[in-house]
Structure formats: C-alpha cells, structure tokens
Design a protein around this motif. Structure first.
Motif, PDB file in Angstrom:
ATOM      1  N   LEU A  11       0.898  -1.136  -0.190  1.00  0.00           N
ATOM      2  CA  LEU A  11       0.005  -0.029   0.120  1.00  0.00           C
ATOM      3  C   LEU A  11       0.911   1.251  -0.034  1.00  0.00           C
ATOM      4  O   LEU A  11       0.341   2.335  -0.615  1.00  0.00           O
ATOM      5  CB  LEU A  11      -1.011  -0.237   1.234  1.00  0.00           C
ATOM      6  N   ASN A  12       1.995   1.098   0.676  1.00  0.00           N
ATOM      7  CA  ASN A  12       2.814   2.308   0.553  1.00  0.00           C
ATOM      8  C   ASN A  12       3.471   2.542  -0.592  1.00  0.00           C
ATOM      9  O   ASN A  12       3.707   3.714  -1.083  1.00  0.00           O
ATOM     10  CB  ASN A  12       4.111   2.354   1.889  1.00  0.00           C
ATOM     11  N   LYS A  13       3.989   1.536  -1.408  1.00  0.00           N
ATOM     12  CA  LYS A  13       4.342   1.656  -2.678  1.00  0.00           C
ATOM     13  C   LYS A  13       3.227   2.263  -3.673  1.00  0.00           C
ATOM     14  O   LYS A  13       3.570   3.139  -4.500  1.00  0.00           O
ATOM     15  CB  LYS A  13       4.726   0.293  -3.122  1.00  0.00           C
ATOM     16  N   LEU A  14       2.091   1.670  -3.470  1.00  0.00           N
ATOM     17  CA  LEU A  14       0.852   2.206  -4.178  1.00  0.00           C
ATOM     18  C   LEU A  14       0.457   3.853  -3.947  1.00  0.00           C
ATOM     19  O   LEU A  14       0.216   4.351  -4.810  1.00  0.00           O
ATOM     20  CB  LEU A  14      -0.357   1.283  -3.851  1.00  0.00           C
ATOM     21  N   PHE A  15       0.801   4.172  -2.570  1.00  0.00           N
ATOM     22  CA  PHE A  15       0.630   5.704  -2.516  1.00  0.00           C
ATOM     23  C   PHE A  15       1.358   6.708  -3.160  1.00  0.00           C
ATOM     24  O   PHE A  15       0.929   7.614  -3.323  1.00  0.00           O
ATOM     25  CB  PHE A  15       0.655   5.614  -0.887  1.00  0.00           C
ATOM     26  N   LYS A  16       2.691   6.279  -3.347  1.00  0.00           N
ATOM     27  CA  LYS A  16       3.667   6.960  -3.764  1.00  0.00           C
ATOM     28  C   LYS A  16       3.375   7.327  -5.171  1.00  0.00           C
ATOM     29  O   LYS A  16       3.616   8.039  -5.876  1.00  0.00           O
ATOM     30  CB  LYS A  16       5.087   6.463  -3.789  1.00  0.00           C
ATOM     31  N   GLY A  17       2.744   6.197  -5.985  1.00  0.00           N
ATOM     32  CA  GLY A  17       2.374   6.621  -7.434  1.00  0.00           C
ATOM     33  C   GLY A  17       0.915   6.877  -7.615  1.00  0.00           C
ATOM     34  O   GLY A  17       0.709   7.052  -8.839  1.00  0.00           O
ATOM     35  N   GLY A  25      -7.821   7.334   0.204  1.00  0.00           N
ATOM     36  CA  GLY A  25      -8.418   5.803   0.494  1.00  0.00           C
ATOM     37  C   GLY A  25      -7.230   4.922   1.007  1.00  0.00           C
ATOM     38  O   GLY A  25      -7.308   3.899   1.968  1.00  0.00           O
ATOM     39  N   ILE A  26      -6.264   5.059   0.150  1.00  0.00           N
ATOM     40  CA  ILE A  26      -5.143   4.306   0.621  1.00  0.00           C
ATOM     41  C   ILE A  26      -4.556   4.514   1.970  1.00  0.00           C
ATOM     42  O   ILE A  26      -3.935   3.815   2.762  1.00  0.00           O
ATOM     43  CB  ILE A  26      -3.887   4.306  -0.798  1.00  0.00           C
ATOM     44  N   LYS A  27      -4.542   5.671   2.272  1.00  0.00           N
ATOM     45  CA  LYS A  27      -4.187   6.171   3.593  1.00  0.00           C
ATOM     46  C   LYS A  27      -4.966   5.743   4.661  1.00  0.00           C
ATOM     47  O   LYS A  27      -4.618   5.061   5.826  1.00  0.00           O
ATOM     48  CB  LYS A  27      -4.172   7.649   3.801  1.00  0.00           C
ATOM     49  N   ASP A  28      -6.111   5.479   4.584  1.00  0.00           N
ATOM     50  CA  ASP A  28      -6.996   5.030   5.223  1.00  0.00           C
ATOM     51  C   ASP A  28      -7.176   3.373   5.428  1.00  0.00           C
ATOM     52  O   ASP A  28      -6.864   2.856   6.710  1.00  0.00           O
ATOM     53  CB  ASP A  28      -8.670   5.312   5.173  1.00  0.00           C
ATOM     54  N   LEU A  29      -6.743   2.716   4.468  1.00  0.00           N
ATOM     55  CA  LEU A  29      -6.424   1.448   4.388  1.00  0.00           C
ATOM     56  C   LEU A  29      -5.148   0.809   5.320  1.00  0.00           C
ATOM     57  O   LEU A  29      -4.983   0.125   6.037  1.00  0.00           O
ATOM     58  CB  LEU A  29      -6.323   0.875   3.141  1.00  0.00           C
ATOM     59  N   THR A  30      -4.205   1.594   4.940  1.00  0.00           N
ATOM     60  CA  THR A  30      -2.804   1.655   5.553  1.00  0.00           C
ATOM     61  C   THR A  30      -2.958   1.605   7.259  1.00  0.00           C
ATOM     62  O   THR A  30      -2.477   0.948   8.019  1.00  0.00           O
ATOM     63  CB  THR A  30      -1.752   2.608   5.205  1.00  0.00           C
ATOM     64  N   SER A  31      -3.786   2.782   7.509  1.00  0.00           N
ATOM     65  CA  SER A  31      -3.981   3.121   8.955  1.00  0.00           C
ATOM     66  C   SER A  31      -4.661   1.762   9.733  1.00  0.00           C
ATOM     67  O   SER A  31      -4.289   1.380  10.867  1.00  0.00           O
ATOM     68  CB  SER A  31      -4.787   4.452   9.282  1.00  0.00           C
ATOM     69  N   GLN A  32      -5.651   1.332   8.894  1.00  0.00           N
ATOM     70  CA  GLN A  32      -6.512   0.298   9.363  1.00  0.00           C
ATOM     71  C   GLN A  32      -5.439  -0.890   9.649  1.00  0.00           C
ATOM     72  O   GLN A  32      -5.532  -1.641  10.716  1.00  0.00           O
ATOM     73  CB  GLN A  32      -7.510  -0.094   8.496  1.00  0.00           C
ATOM     74  N   LEU A  33      -4.681  -1.286   8.664  1.00  0.00           N
ATOM     75  CA  LEU A  33      -3.738  -2.527   8.714  1.00  0.00           C
ATOM     76  C   LEU A  33      -2.785  -2.142   9.602  1.00  0.00           C
ATOM     77  O   LEU A  33      -2.466  -3.114  10.492  1.00  0.00           O
ATOM     78  CB  LEU A  33      -3.329  -2.622   7.115  1.00  0.00           C
ATOM     79  N   GLN A  34      -2.354  -0.978   9.937  1.00  0.00           N
ATOM     80  CA  GLN A  34      -1.483  -0.963  11.063  1.00  0.00           C
ATOM     81  C   GLN A  34      -2.027  -0.957  12.461  1.00  0.00           C
ATOM     82  O   GLN A  34      -1.248  -1.496  13.427  1.00  0.00           O
ATOM     83  CB  GLN A  34      -0.812   0.637  10.918  1.00  0.00           C
ATOM     84  N   GLU A  35      -3.287  -0.754  12.688  1.00  0.00           N
ATOM     85  CA  GLU A  35      -3.959  -0.812  13.935  1.00  0.00           C
ATOM     86  C   GLU A  35      -3.988  -2.310  14.065  1.00  0.00           C
ATOM     87  O   GLU A  35      -4.015  -2.662  15.285  1.00  0.00           O
ATOM     88  CB  GLU A  35      -5.262  -0.165  13.905  1.00  0.00           C
ATOM     89  N   ARG A  36      -4.511  -2.966  13.125  1.00  0.00           N
ATOM     90  CA  ARG A  36      -4.575  -4.371  13.160  1.00  0.00           C
ATOM     91  C   ARG A  36      -3.127  -5.175  13.558  1.00  0.00           C
ATOM     92  O   ARG A  36      -3.211  -5.900  14.535  1.00  0.00           O
ATOM     93  CB  ARG A  36      -5.020  -5.095  12.005  1.00  0.00           C
ATOM     94  N   LEU A  37      -2.111  -4.594  12.883  1.00  0.00           N
ATOM     95  CA  LEU A  37      -0.819  -5.071  13.322  1.00  0.00           C
ATOM     96  C   LEU A  37      -0.442  -4.658  14.475  1.00  0.00           C
ATOM     97  O   LEU A  37       0.030  -5.649  15.374  1.00  0.00           O
ATOM     98  CB  LEU A  37       0.081  -4.642  12.363  1.00  0.00           C
ATOM     99  N   CYS A  38      -0.922  -3.607  15.098  1.00  0.00           N
ATOM    100  CA  CYS A  38      -0.424  -3.143  16.445  1.00  0.00           C
ATOM    101  C   CYS A  38      -1.179  -4.000  17.492  1.00  0.00           C
ATOM    102  O   CYS A  38      -0.597  -4.616  18.390  1.00  0.00           O
ATOM    103  CB  CYS A  38      -0.774  -1.816  16.787  1.00  0.00           C
ATOM    104  N   ARG A  39      -2.439  -4.245  17.144  1.00  0.00           N
ATOM    105  CA  ARG A  39      -3.343  -5.171  18.169  1.00  0.00           C
ATOM    106  C   ARG A  39      -2.540  -6.702  18.103  1.00  0.00           C
ATOM    107  O   ARG A  39      -2.560  -7.437  19.387  1.00  0.00           O
ATOM    108  CB  ARG A  39      -4.703  -5.172  17.845  1.00  0.00           C
TER     109      ARG A  39
END
Length: 139
Positions: A11-17, A25-39
C-alpha cells in the motif's frame, strides 16, 4: 503479522504512485492495517509473557527449592581467600587520608580579611517585604 506487514508495504508503494484523490483511501487502508498489526503484536506479546510466567509457575510448583536456587544463584562457600590482616590493611589504605592533619594553603582568590561593604539585615521581615513577596507569588 508477516502478511500484514507485506500488505502495508504494498500500500505504501501504491501511495507513492497514486493520484491525489486515491491517496486518501490508501491512507485509510494503511492506518487500519497498522492498527490491526499493532493489536496482533500486543496480543502476541501478552501470549509470550503469559507462557513465560506459566513455565516459571510450573517450575516452581514442580520443585520450589530448585527454582529458588536457580533464581538466587549458587551459595557461596563463605571462605575468605585473603587474611584478615590483608583486608584491614587494604581498608586502612583506601579510607584513610595521610595528609588530613596538614593545614591547607590559603587561596589567593578568596580574601577573608576584606570587610563587607553593607552589613546583612538579619532582623525579621517587615510588613512591606511580606506584602511584596505575597504580591509576587500571586502574579
């Protein structure tokens, strides 16, 4: 966790391009995945801690004396390798100052013979001084 880290990286690679309208939308998806990873990391850490405590608990109930011995370490023999005279000589040499009875030279930067220009006021504070202090403390 490995899969989530891979998805966040993609997603970070997609965000750059990505164009500006898709970035939110990519930023929201990334933040959700980061929260899941943190949990997930927090849960894995708690599980690891729980397993470690459970292992120690079972060792203690199995043989409390062995557990305590390993926790505290091996007992010392309580035999000194140095003689008492050697220890006392070392302590005397370490903690005594041979030049303690010698007078110190005067320091030229300190002139104690000079009298004060203004004597110190050692009387009790006046009412005006008290009011000034209270006023400063209030502001």
């Amino acid at each position: 966790m490995h899969r989530l880290r891979g998805e966040i990286k993609n997603l970070n690679k997609l965000f750059k391009g990505a164009p500006a309208d898709e970035r939110e939308g990519i930023k929201d998806l990334t933040s959700q995945l980061q929260e899941r990873l943190c949990r997930l990391r927090r849960a894995a850490s708690a599980l690891k801690k729980w397993r470690k405590r459970e292992r120690k608990r079972s060792q203690f109930t199995k043989d409390p004396f062995l557990f305590t011995r390993t926790l505290l370490g091996e007992a010392n023999s309580a035999r000194l390798t140095s003689s008492r005279e050697d220890v006392e000589a070392f302590l005397k040499e370490t903690h005594n100052d041979t030049s303690r009875n010698q007078a110190l030279d005067t320091n030229p930067s300190i002139n104690s013979t000079k009298t004060r220009e203004k004597e110190l006021n050692i009387s009790e504070p006046s009412w005006k001084e008290v009011q000034e202090v209270v006023k400063k403390a209030g502001t």
